[in-house]
Every structure is written in C-alpha cells, then in structure tokens.
Enzyme design. Structure first.
Site, PDB file in Angstrom:
ATOM      1  N   CYS A 164       0.876  -1.170   0.000  1.00  0.00           N
ATOM      2  CA  CYS A 164       0.000   0.000   0.000  1.00  0.00           C
ATOM      3  C   CYS A 164       0.914   1.221   0.000  1.00  0.00           C
ATOM      4  CB  CYS A 164      -0.873   0.006   1.247  1.00  0.00           C
ATOM      5  SG  CYS A 164      -1.671   1.605   1.503  1.00  0.00           S
TER       6      CYS A 164
ATOM      7  N   GLU B 263      11.103  -0.976  -9.672  1.00  0.00           N
ATOM      8  CA  GLU B 263       9.984  -0.926 -10.619  1.00  0.00           C
ATOM      9  C   GLU B 263       8.666  -0.543  -9.952  1.00  0.00           C
ATOM     10  OE1 GLU B 263      10.022  -4.599 -12.907  1.00  0.00           O
ATOM     11  OE2 GLU B 263      11.557  -3.744 -14.208  1.00  0.00           O
TER      12      GLU B 263
ATOM     13  N   CYS C  84      -3.132   0.938  -4.957  1.00  0.00           N
ATOM     14  CA  CYS C  84      -3.849   0.326  -3.842  1.00  0.00           C
ATOM     15  C   CYS C  84      -5.175   1.058  -3.667  1.00  0.00           C
ATOM     16  CB  CYS C  84      -3.001   0.431  -2.578  1.00  0.00           C
ATOM     17  SG  CYS C  84      -3.816  -0.235  -1.115  1.00  0.00           S
TER      18      CYS C  84
ATOM     19  N   CYS D 126      -7.210   0.635  -0.766  1.00  0.00           N
ATOM     20  CA  CYS D 126      -7.666   0.444   0.625  1.00  0.00           C
ATOM     21  C   CYS D 126      -8.271   1.751   1.153  1.00  0.00           C
ATOM     22  CB  CYS D 126      -6.494   0.000   1.503  1.00  0.00           C
ATOM     23  SG  CYS D 126      -5.355   1.327   1.931  1.00  0.00           S
TER      24      CYS D 126
ATOM     25  N   CYS E 173      -5.981   4.665   1.210  1.00  0.00           N
ATOM     26  CA  CYS E 173      -5.752   5.231  -0.121  1.00  0.00           C
ATOM     27  C   CYS E 173      -6.981   6.013  -0.599  1.00  0.00           C
ATOM     28  CB  CYS E 173      -5.366   4.127  -1.103  1.00  0.00           C
ATOM     29  SG  CYS E 173      -3.713   3.480  -0.748  1.00  0.00           S
TER      30      CYS E 173
ATOM     31  N   GLU F  17      18.548  -2.716 -16.112  1.00  0.00           N
ATOM     32  CA  GLU F  17      18.409  -4.168 -16.260  1.00  0.00           C
ATOM     33  C   GLU F  17      18.263  -4.501 -17.728  1.00  0.00           C
ATOM     34  OE1 GLU F  17      15.137  -5.993 -14.191  1.00  0.00           O
ATOM     35  OE2 GLU F  17      15.435  -4.764 -12.414  1.00  0.00           O
TER      36      GLU F  17
ATOM     37  N   TRP G 163       9.672 -14.486 -18.904  1.00  0.00           N
ATOM     38  CA  TRP G 163       8.273 -14.045 -18.873  1.00  0.00           C
ATOM     39  C   TRP G 163       7.739 -13.598 -20.237  1.00  0.00           C
ATOM     40  CZ3 TRP G 163       8.154  -8.972 -20.393  1.00  0.00           C
ATOM     41  CH2 TRP G 163       9.332  -8.233 -20.203  1.00  0.00           C
TER      42      TRP G 163
ATOM     43  N   PHE H 165      15.150 -19.910 -14.344  1.00  0.00           N
ATOM     44  CA  PHE H 165      15.595 -20.078 -15.736  1.00  0.00           C
ATOM     45  C   PHE H 165      15.724 -18.739 -16.470  1.00  0.00           C
ATOM     46  CE2 PHE H 165      13.598 -24.306 -14.907  1.00  0.00           C
ATOM     47  CZ  PHE H 165      14.802 -25.000 -14.847  1.00  0.00           C
ATOM     48  N   HIS H 166      15.644 -17.648 -15.727  1.00  0.00           N
ATOM     49  CA  HIS H 166      15.855 -16.333 -16.355  1.00  0.00           C
ATOM     50  C   HIS H 166      17.346 -16.165 -16.643  1.00  0.00           C
ATOM     51  CE1 HIS H 166      16.110 -12.008 -16.883  1.00  0.00           C
ATOM     52  NE2 HIS H 166      14.795 -11.903 -16.854  1.00  0.00           N
TER      53      HIS H 166
END
Ligand code: GLA
Ligand code: ZN
Length: 683
Positions: free
Chosen positions: A120, A155, A160, A162, A165, A319, A327, A369-370
């Site tokens: 949050c 990232e 949120c 809630c 928020c 990165e 992915w 496996f990345h």
C-alpha cells in the site's frame, strides 16, 4: 557539447542485479562471484533489491554483516555498488503483524502476503518501516567508497484501493479542486448518469464493481496514482538525501510489452523531476516471429530517446538480459552477435551502462531459468558469459563516451495524460487507437534516415527544435495549444494528425468545433473522423503517388491551408487528406489519415529537405542499418549497427577510426549480420 557524468565513477558501468542474500549458505559460490566478476569485465553491482527478510529477519533485529562483506569484496576488486532500498518486497512478519501494508485491489479484495511490488503506497506503517530501513542503510554505507548510486525500491507500479488510499485520493482531489466540489463535478461532467456528488466522502477510486465510466475521474485517479507513488518515494529518500546528499538517486523505470511502449502505469515525466538519473529495464523480444529485427530496434530507439529526453542527460540501462528472460510468450535466446549489438544500441542512444538482471541465476523459484551472467554451471566458458565479457571489454574501450550527450533538431511529443484519456475514449476503435505505436510509425522515418530525435513531454521547451511531431494528441490543454501556436509563429514546423486537439485536460470535449487557435495555425479544421474496420482500406494521393490508408480517415474543411494530398475512395473521395499552412514564421502540416510507412517516408523526406535537417553522420547504407551519434567536445562517436540478418555494405564518406579495433575506415566497409562498429570522427 560538454560531458555530464551521472555517477562519480565517470565510466561505463557494466554488471547488474546481484542477490548474494540468496547464497549466504554457499560461501564458495560467493567467493566464485568475485572471481567471475573480474573475468566478465564487470564493474558495478546493484545489491539489496529484495533483501529485506535477510536484513531484518525479525522486527527490529538487523543483519548487515553479510552485506558489509559483499560491499567490501566488490570494493576490493575496484567495483562500484548501487545500493537498493528493499521496499519492492517485504518480509512475511511485517504483512502478518501490520496487515495495512497489504494492497487492496480495484475490486476491493485485500491481497494476501506474497509475490512483490504490492505494498500500500499510503500506509503510515509501511512508510515508517521503509524510512527506518533506509536510514540504517544510509548510515551504514553512505560513506563507503564503493557506493556510487541509490536504487530506490524496484519498478514502482500498480495501485492500492484500501481505505487509507481512498482518503488520500479524496485529499488529493480537495487540493486539486480547491475544496470546491462543484468544480470537481464540472470537471467530471457530474450530471451524466446522475453522477453529481454532494459530499467528498461519496467519492471512491474507479473500480470494476463500481465507477469506471467517468473519464475525468479515471484520469484524475491515474494522476493521483503517479503522485502518490512519488510521495511514497519521497518519503523513502528523506534519510538518504539527509545523510548522502552527494550520492545520486535513481529508480528503475520500465517499458510495456510486447511493443516496448512507454510504461503506462505512471507518468514518468512527473517522476523524472524527483530523481537524479533516469534508469530503465529493457527486455526487447529479439528474434521474435511478428516483426523484423529492424522494426524492434526502431521501437527500442524510440523509448530510449524518450527516457533520455526526460532529463536531457545520459541515462542508465539498469536491467537487461544477457540471453533470455522467463516471462515473454516464448523465451528465446539472443543469437550470436545480438548481445553486443543490442547493448551498443543502448549506449548509442545515451546509456552510460549495460547492467543485467541478473548476475547469478537463482537456484529456485520463478526466476531460476531467467538469463544471467553466471549460469547454474558456474562456468566462465559458456556462450553467454563470453558474450558478457565481450561487452565488458568493449565498454572499457568506450570509457570516453561516458557522459557525452546527443543533440536533435527534431522532437516528438509524447504525453501520458493523452495516452490514458485516449485509451478511455469510448469512440473510434479500442483495438486500433494505438497511440504509442502511431508514434513509432512516424518515428520510423527519422530512425531509418539517421536523424536524431528527442522524444519530449509537454513541459519541455519547444523552441530549440526545427520540427515538432505530435501524432494523435487527443488531449491538449488550451495552454499547450497556445504554446504550439507560439512555436509555429516563431518559425517552428509542427506536424499533427487525426484525432488531435479534441478534449481538454479534464477530458471534456472542446465546444464550438476544433479549438480556434488550432484552426488558425492549420488554416483548416477537421470535420469528421471515419473509423474503419481492421480489414477496410482507403487510399490517399500525394505528389503523384498513391498510398494505402487504414483505421482512420478525417475529413477536412480547408480555409487557407494548402491541400497536399486527397482521399481516393468512399464518400470523401477527392477531398483533402493532408494539408499544410504557413503561419507566422513557421509552418504546420495536418495528416488526416493513418497511412502506410511509405507515406511517412516520402512525406518526412520532403519536410526534412525543406528544413535542411540532415543525417547525423556521413555514413551511407541500406535500410535496416542504424547510425546514431554521441557528441563529445572534441569528436563524434558514431555507432553503426546492422539490424538485419544479411551482410550490409556501409559507405563511410569521411575517414574515421574504429574505437574498438583501432582501424582507419574510409569508403566501403562490409558489415556482417548484426555487426556493430563504434567509430570516432574528430571535429
Ligand atoms: C524486472 C525486475 C527484476 C526481474 C526482471 C526479470 O525487471 O525488476 O527483478 O524480475 O524483471 O526480467
Ligand atoms: Zn492502500
């Protein structure tokens, strides 16, 4: 052009995300890491990104010794550390003891503990905990000589819903609308479907089980999400700014796949103002089965040009993968040559780093496996490791490129508010609006011709550019429209397209037709936009040639403008499709339809000729080769990149020196598939 170094290291950074916290029971692996770092020609490691449960295994119980050793070991081999704050994922004890830190999704379902990037962003407890941890990190490592940069969280994204928020959203709205509920109701077009609010407490965030049809509301929510994320980030950096004012701060931005368009979750143009250095995580699907390598390279170039232009200085590739990800729809390995080529492309567009996710492949869980620099075989002899070492050796030879910038006479305008509003607009066709992809269609003409482009956002000053290209700017405030007018009046050339200038900053349509100032500078007004079915086609005649049109065609009511092109078919056959108009010292072009690439190629070739906009280097080649330049005070660094699967003949009109091999090049040079050369030309 002078140099701007983004870190005190003043070198090309090479390395990446390092998660020693996964390997504390394997001391021999940690010792190997240090040896392999040297062998791979890497020099910079981002540590601590997801280390919270190791740093604070129980509330108030801290373990830093392992991190002390890692940082000292990296320093021992002359390496740099980018230290992360761990807020991207939290320990289980925290979610258990303080459930308010858990996110509530848009359907109002409170999420369980798990995964990451799911806090949050309002929770006072989470804000306190992150600040506390960050203070400890800054106190302990702030003066460490290896520390070159802070990597805040990871990232940032998502939202949120809630109760905390909801309250924060209402407070944000009260501030925005000066506590005037009528002003909010006006901006959100309240009486529509009886949506007028009589009390602030009636307002909730958009939801699939509640409100989603009020466009002004959706837009304000997205703006709030950006502001609240920045607010969370600002809370994170309080102790860091206080204790380490000289260490630059970044947070890693993203791109949206599969077309690698700018990330849509946050308005990065706002975020950029609060960070010192832009960094981003790039994962293009090289060698995919839906586009050419050159097409994908063009998209990478576009987003790089946007993220570089956010601060107008070199950025960092935070990165990337040395091989494959875990992915994508299909996780294909980079073919020989692609790792060096794709890395050099980032540098060519302004990156002062090639950093990877991840240094060592994890042993378990979803990223086992990345791609990584070090595989499960722990070997320095496999293809990926050798590719990485080659990039490392190349970057060492390019150390003089660090800190250099690029200059451009052409700007594209990209706008997050516009993207959100356009996506929301329930008109046209939801499948074919494709705002960012439309930018690509226009940008391609410049990329293919080696014309440098800045991709700027609306706060940017336009006056230094000869040409401003503004495709599909559906949402444009009156103020922005006036700035376009001034730009043209003072000699600028402005290109706009169909579906532009229709709504204001509250996503309310302009009344009385197209905004008057736009009519004035374009010498015409759009009448009607015809949305075609995906298989429908029309054609446009321009300069004696015929071009295919799809998706959109806007009919135009021309006053003083010159008709440049006309539609060929349907009920608007022979009516104007493209116009130009001289206004003040400048000129405008309006493109009424979505046209095939060849139109953009021919059209912009004419505009470039007219404005004397020339390729950045005197290097001739076929389509699919890209030439990009970084400018140092005494020389140009010219990156020549073959994004085709064929051998290419490149012609260097002037004599240049290959920075990597030391060769002198002049005249014809053969480039193998995916070959890249960086050459230096003295000024
Ligand atoms: C993101 C994250 C990394 C990692 C990579 C995998 O960029 O920041 O932690 O999960 O994706 O590609
Ligand atoms: Zn919340």
């Amino acid at each position: 052009m002078s140099k701007t170094f983004v870190t005190k290291a003043k070198q090309m950074l090479h390395g990446g995300d390092y998660n020693p916290d996964q390997w504390l029971d394997y001391p021999e692996i940690l010792a190997d890491d240090i040896k392999l770092m040297k062998l791979s020609h890497t020099n910079t490691f981002s540590v601590g990104i997801f280390a919270w449960s190791t740093l604070e295994p129980e509330e108030g119980v801290y373990h830093f010794e392992w991190l002390d050793k890692i940082i000292d070991d990296i320093h021992g081999i002359g390496g740099n550390v980018i230290l992360a704050t761990p807020s991207g994922a939290r320990p289980a004890w925290m979610s258990q003891k303080y459930p308010e830190v858990l996110r509530v999704n848009a359907s109002r379902v409170k999420q369980l503990h798990g995964a990451r990037h799911n806090h949050c962003f309002t929770s006072p407890v989470y804000r306190e905990k992150t600040q506390q941890m960050n203070r400890l990190l800054a106190e302990r490592y702030g003066n460490h000589p290896a520390l070159i940069m802070w990597h805040i969280s990871n990232e940032y994204g998502g939202a949120c819903h809630c109760d905390l928020c909801q309250d924060a959203f209402r407070t944000w709205l009260k501030e925005k609308y000066n506590h005037n509920l009528k002003a909010l109701n006006d901006a959100w077009w309240g009486p529509f479907w009886s949506h007028t609010f009589t009390d602030w407490s009636q307002i909730e965030s958009p939801s699939p089980i509640g409100e989603s049809k009020v466009h002004g509301h959706n837009l304000d929510w997205r703006r709030f999400v950006t502001d609240q994320t920045i607010d969370f980030y600002k809370n994170e950096i309080v102790p860091i700014r206080e204790l380490t004012p000289d260490i630059p701060i970044t947070t890693n931005f993203m791109g949206d796949t599969p077309d690698l368009i700018p990330f849509q979750g946050l308005d990065y143009s706002k975020f950029a103002k609060h960070i010192d250095v832009i960094s981003w995580d790039a994962y293009p699907a090289w060698h995919n089965d839906w586009e050419t390598t050159a097409d994908l390279a063009m998209k990478v170039a576009f987003i790089d040009d946007l993220y570089r232009s956010l601060k107008g200085q070199p950025f960092l590739l935070m990165e990337s993968t040395p091989s494959l990800v875990n992915w994508h729809k299909v996780n294909k390995a980079k073919r020989p040559g692609m790792h060096l080529l794709s890395s050099m492309q980032m540098v060519a567009h302004g990156s002062d780093s090639i950093l990877y996710f991840q240094w060592r492949k994890s042993r378990g869980s979803s990223e086992k496996f990345h791609g990584a620099v070090v595989d499960h075989d722990n070997s320095s002899e496999n293809r990926v490791f050798k590719d990485v070492a080659e990039v490392g050796r190349t970057l060492e030879k390019l150390s003089e490129v660090a800190g250099t910038n690029r200059s451009a006479e052409v700007a594209f305008l990209y706008d997050w508010d516009n993207h959100w509003a356009l996506q929301d607009a329930q008109g046209f066709s939801n499948e074919t609006k494709r705002y960012a992809q439309t930018m690509h269609q226009h940008y391609r003409a410049f990329w293919e011709n080696d014309i440098p482009v800045d991709v700027i956002t609306k706060e940017h000053d336009f006056s230094s550019y000869k040409l401003l290209v503004v495709p599909m700017l559906y949402l444009a405030s009156e103020d922005l429209i006036s700035r376009f007018k001034d730009f043209v009046k003072n000699g600028g050339t402005l290109v706009m397209t169909y579906i532009s200038g229709l709504v204001n900053e509250s996503d309310l349509t302009y009344l009385g037709g197209w905004p008057h100032e736009l009519q004035e500078i374009f010498g015409m007004k759009p009448l009607e936009t015809d949305t075609l079915y995906p298989a429908d086609r029309n054609r446009v005649s321009y300069n004696g040639k015929s071009y295919e049109l799809k998706d959109y065609a806007t009919t135009l009511d021309v006053a003083e403008a010159k008709v440049e092109a006309t539609y060929e078919e349907d009920y608007y056959a022979n009516t104007p499709a493209v116009t130009s108009h001289t206004y003040g010292a400048g000129k405008t072009y309006y493109i009424g339809g979505r046209l095939e690439d060849d139109f953009q190629r021919d059209f912009y070739e004419g505009v470039m000729k007219e404005l004397e906009i020339h390729p950045v280097a005197d290097v001739k080649h076929e389509r699919g080769v890209s030439v990009q330049v970084r400018q140092a005070p005494e020389c140009d660094y010219i990156f020549v990149m073959n994004f085709t699967e064929d051998e290419q003949h490149v012609h260097f009109e002037s004599q240049v020196t290959d920075v990597i091999t030391g060769e002198t090049l002049h005249g014809d040079v053969t480039f193998e598939k995916y070959e890249v050369r960086v050459v230096e030309k003295s000024k």
